[in-house]
Design an enzyme around this catalytic site. Structure first.
Site, PDB file in Angstrom:
ATOM      1  N   LYS A   1     -27.938   7.523 -49.831  1.00  0.00           N
ATOM      2  CA  LYS A   1     -27.374   7.169 -48.521  1.00  0.00           C
ATOM      3  C   LYS A   1     -27.333   5.653 -48.365  1.00  0.00           C
ATOM      4  O   LYS A   1     -27.969   4.916 -49.125  1.00  0.00           O
ATOM      5  CB  LYS A   1     -28.222   7.807 -47.421  1.00  0.00           C
ATOM      6  CG  LYS A   1     -29.685   7.368 -47.433  1.00  0.00           C
ATOM      7  CD  LYS A   1     -30.555   8.311 -46.625  1.00  0.00           C
ATOM      8  CE  LYS A   1     -32.012   7.847 -46.641  1.00  0.00           C
ATOM      9  NZ  LYS A   1     -32.916   8.890 -46.146  1.00  0.00           N
TER      10      LYS A   1
ATOM     11  N   TYR B   1     -34.517 -25.056 -37.636  1.00  0.00           N
ATOM     12  CA  TYR B   1     -34.343 -24.675 -36.229  1.00  0.00           C
ATOM     13  C   TYR B   1     -35.687 -24.550 -35.517  1.00  0.00           C
ATOM     14  O   TYR B   1     -36.639 -23.982 -36.054  1.00  0.00           O
ATOM     15  CB  TYR B   1     -33.639 -23.319 -36.130  1.00  0.00           C
ATOM     16  CG  TYR B   1     -32.146 -23.385 -36.349  1.00  0.00           C
ATOM     17  CD1 TYR B   1     -31.335 -24.116 -35.492  1.00  0.00           C
ATOM     18  CD2 TYR B   1     -31.572 -22.693 -37.399  1.00  0.00           C
ATOM     19  CE1 TYR B   1     -29.954 -24.152 -35.685  1.00  0.00           C
ATOM     20  CE2 TYR B   1     -30.201 -22.718 -37.596  1.00  0.00           C
ATOM     21  CZ  TYR B   1     -29.399 -23.457 -36.742  1.00  0.00           C
ATOM     22  OH  TYR B   1     -28.050 -23.493 -36.929  1.00  0.00           O
TER      23      TYR B   1
HETATM   24  C1  LIG Z   1     -33.970   9.121 -47.003  1.00  0.00           C
HETATM   25  C2  LIG Z   1     -34.505  10.488 -47.266  1.00  0.00           C
HETATM   26  C3  LIG Z   1     -35.167  10.793 -48.473  1.00  0.00           C
HETATM   27  C4  LIG Z   1     -35.523   9.742 -49.504  1.00  0.00           C
HETATM   28  O1  LIG Z   1     -36.700   9.068 -49.073  1.00  0.00           O
HETATM   29  P1  LIG Z   1     -37.400   7.943 -49.935  1.00  0.00           P
HETATM   30  O2  LIG Z   1     -38.593   7.579 -49.138  1.00  0.00           O
HETATM   31  O3  LIG Z   1     -36.429   6.816 -50.048  1.00  0.00           O
HETATM   32  O4  LIG Z   1     -37.719   8.529 -51.257  1.00  0.00           O
HETATM   33  C5  LIG Z   1     -35.515  12.108 -48.705  1.00  0.00           C
HETATM   34  N1  LIG Z   1     -35.256  13.070 -47.780  1.00  0.00           N
HETATM   35  C6  LIG Z   1     -34.649  12.819 -46.604  1.00  0.00           C
HETATM   36  C7  LIG Z   1     -34.416  13.918 -45.634  1.00  0.00           C
HETATM   37  C8  LIG Z   1     -34.278  11.514 -46.301  1.00  0.00           C
HETATM   38  O5  LIG Z   1     -33.695  11.260 -45.127  1.00  0.00           O
END
Ligand SMILES: *Cc1c(COP(=O)(O)O)cnc(C)c1O
Length: 358
Positions: free
Chosen positions: A35, A254
């Site tokens: 994702k 800044y």
């Molecule tokens: C993002 C996600 C993962 C992966 O998690 P990591 O901590 O990056 O390994 C697995 N399952 C679901 C439902 C997620 O949303």
């Protein structure tokens, strides 16, 4: 020479890390989570490099549709499922597998005529209290899904909230709520994200869902990827664009929040929060300059940061600077910015070119 920041993407390291996941969970199939543009590492390259994963995971239907349009043919699971008819129809048309986490989604599935059935994952809330059916309602939802003619292929899923802390008893409590459901239903199940996969063997089940570990960062608090045999996939680089000298007491950047403690050299690096370097990184956050560390000083600007060059008398304009990745764990930079490597990776903006490492 160009002074634009770029992120080198090491697909060999990605495949190596997939191998680490396989070895750690030898009897599970792997749903590789890609994702958010593969945690900022760039699609479709990452998806193609993960062709040995058994399935790919995305958060949203639009991400799955994009992967299909890029020619990715593997099974794709949409972890949030569909939020309306249009998404459900797109998921069916593109053969995306969907999660069903709430009665609205179940009803939509029951009431929408689809050209072909979809594979579904019933999501159970075993304690995280984000998405999913309460365990007491899961068996009934499962029964309805099994009877729904739009469903072909049904599995069970839950997500762990505290697996990053190996000492936290909440994970065992989640397992205790979820596992009894499986003894009643003859069905494939998935529990573990990266931390669950590496830290809780009893959470591995039929499918594991690693994300972060594939990109070569540790999913655990206070631990580093190399201790887990993982290799960083993204190395974020830029260059020194100025070397200056200032007298003791002169302010830097800044807000004049940092002052030179003595007469000293300051380097200016072409990277800032406009590229995804975290604005909240504190003075002392390390960067790598010619293979050695130099600390950040002053505030992070949109396009630049300033670093202390007192231990780098050789530093010159054009020298390469690594912000995280090879030689400098993202976990460490994240700690100096009160964040997590997930956010550093996802935060790299589109103005940073992603280059595949040869
Ligand atoms: C993002 C996600 C993962 C992966 O998690 P990591 O901590 O990056 O390994 C697995 N399952 C679901 C439902 C997620 O949303």
């Amino acid at each position: 020479m160009r002074c634009d920041p770029h992120a080198l993407i090491d697909l060999g390291a990605l495949r190596h890390n997939l191998g680490v996941a396989r070895k750690a969970a030898p009897s599970s199939r792997i749903l590789a989570v890609i994702k958010a543009n593969a945690y900022g590492h760039g699609l479709p390259r990452v998806a193609q490099a993960l062709h040995q994963a058994d399935a790919l995971g995305v958060a949203r239907v639009s991400e799955g549709v994009r992967l299909r349009s890029q020619g990715i043919r593997q099974p794709i699971v949409v972890l949030e499922g569909c939020c309306g008819r249009e998404e459900l129809e797109a998921a069916a048309a593109q053969e995306l597998q969907i999660c069903i986490h709430a009665p609205e989604q179940l009803q939509l599935l029951q009431q929408t005529p689809l050209p072909r059935p979809v594979a579904c994952w019933l999501k159970v809330d075993s304690g995280m209290h984000r998405l999913g059916y309460p365990p007491a309602e899961a068996a009934e939802a499962f029964r309805q899904l099994r009877e729904c003619r739009n469903v072909q292929g049904l599995r069970l899923m839950t997500h762990l909230a505290n697996a990053d802390d190996r000492a936290d008893p909440a994970t065992d409590a989640q397992l205790d709520r979820f596992l009894p459901l499986l003894s009643g239903l003859k069905v494939e199940a998935s529990i573990a994200n990266s931390a669950g996969l590496l830290g809780w063997p009893q959470a591995q089940r039929d499918w594991v869902r690693p994300g972060l570990m594939l990109y070569g960062a540790s999913p655990f608090l206070n631990s580093r990827a190399d201790e887990l045999g993982l290799r960083p996939v993204m190395t974020l680089r830029s260059r020194l664009i100025a070397v200056r000298r200032f007298a003791a007491g002169e302010p830097i950047g800044y807000g004049a929040t940092w002052h030179c403690p003595e007469e000293m050299p300051i380097g200016v690096v072409a990277i800032g929060y406009g590229d995804g370097y975290p604005r909240h990184a504190r003075p002392g956050a390390p960067v790598l300059l010619n293979g050695r560390r130099a600390p950040l000083v002053g505030r992070v600007s949109m396009d630049m940061i300033t670093i202390d060059l007192r231990r780098h008398p050789e530093a010159a304009v054009g020298d390469e600077v690594t912000l995280w990745g090879e030689g400098l764990p993202a976990e460490e930079v994240a700690e100096h910015a009160d964040t997590i490597p997930y956010q550093l990776f996802c935060g790299v903006t589109t103005r940073v070119e992603l280059r595949e490492r040869e």
